[in-house]
Design an enzyme around this catalytic site. Sequence first.
Site, short mmCIF file in Angstrom:
data_model
loop_
_atom_site.label_atom_id
_atom_site.label_comp_id
_atom_site.label_asym_id
_atom_site.label_seq_id
_atom_site.Cartn_x
_atom_site.Cartn_y
_atom_site.Cartn_z
N GLY A 9 0.88 -1.29 -0.19
CA GLY A 9 0.45 -0.34 0.31
C GLY A 9 0.92 0.88 0.24
N LEU A 14 -0.27 7.17 4.17
CA LEU A 14 1.16 6.61 5.08
C LEU A 14 1.67 6.43 4.04
CD1 LEU A 14 -0.80 4.97 7.63
CD2 LEU A 14 0.85 6.76 8.01
N ASP A 35 2.14 -1.81 -4.26
CA ASP A 35 0.65 -1.34 -4.75
C ASP A 35 0.10 -1.50 -5.52
OD1 ASP A 35 -0.54 1.51 -2.77
OD2 ASP A 35 -1.26 0.47 -4.65
N ASP A 53 -1.00 -7.37 -5.15
CA ASP A 53 -2.48 -7.13 -4.91
C ASP A 53 -1.23 -7.85 -3.38
OD1 ASP A 53 -4.74 -7.92 -3.25
OD2 ASP A 53 -5.79 -8.35 -5.90
N TYR A 144 -14.53 -1.44 8.55
CA TYR A 144 -13.39 -0.81 8.84
C TYR A 144 -13.01 -1.60 10.30
CZ TYR A 144 -9.67 2.29 8.90
OH TYR A 144 -8.51 2.91 9.52
N LYS A 148 -9.97 -3.96 11.64
CA LYS A 148 -9.37 -3.51 11.65
C LYS A 148 -9.03 -3.73 13.89
CE LYS A 148 -6.72 -0.89 8.93
NZ LYS A 148 -5.29 -1.40 9.16
#
Length: 327
Positions: A9, A14, A35, A53, A144, A148
């Site tokens: 990512g 970030l 990414d 991926d 989300y 998490k």
Amino acid sequence: MKDITMIIGANGQLGTEISAALRELTGADTVICTDLAAPTAALTEKGPYLQLDVTNANILAEAVSKYKVTHIYHLAALLSASGEKNPDLAWKVNMEGTLNVLNLARENKQIKQIYFPSSIAVFGPNTPIENTPQFSANDPTTMYGITKYTGELLCAYYNAKFGVDVRSLRYPGIISWKTPPGGGTTDYAVDTYHHAVNNEPYTCFLKKDTFLPMMYMPDAIKATFQLMNAPEDTLSTRLAYNLTAISFSPEEQAASIKKYMPDFQISYEPDFRQAIADSWPNSIDDSLARADWGWKPDFDLDAMSRDMLDNLSKLKHHENNLEAVNS
Ligand code: SER
């Protein structure tokens, strides 16, 4: 063996800054950026870059072996607002990705350390809303937040059961100017600064008195590296650490912006993200991070506003100059 870090990512808000900061510290070749996006000259000129991926375990394993990766920053995820628009995809990317990374670390002993970003989204309506404690009710209402918190539990489990050295922080909203955030509820606090430097009024999608915990990017990077470099025996939890710097409302942020740009105008039209924000803490107690590994933020609201507006203005002038040269 030389330490090699893979950033998953790497093109996100970030990822862009963590990879640049690490390359600065340890050398461009020691950081493999990955990414979903295909490589471009702008991406590959900074150092090794792979299109990858994270939900594909085989491709991930191959890349880790090929580059002899020792550290992984697993930053790929759908954030809160995007996750509510597509909960199935949020579950797939966020959970499969995390499990793939953890299983790889369990099986491949060349991997020494993993970083997993968590979020204030792990809290919910039954969590104390002010100074939310480190250990508290975790009843997230977004996909989300569910992914998490499940990710945090998996991290603690893989550490206890398989000895995987995985570390994690519950980031508040992160504010930065280099790369925009995407699909989060705290994104408004970045949009405001962009509108201010463009001399445009801003319509905020949260109510003016909605308080959320926030942090400027340099503090987020400092906290991440501090945690990753902390001796293992100083870490008293393998769930994510509560972390915060500033808490403010859109109205307070607008007042801070007006100190530097008095003409800035803001109005409020709350949408579906208001319910997400209302389910999250107003402020966070991060005393465990302070006690265990010495966490202390550098930026308050006005210092952040000054720096954001300054950098975005410079960026705007630079882009205008480029346009003028090319036209
Ligand atoms: N910034 C994230 C979001 O708003 C919270 O971690 O979704």
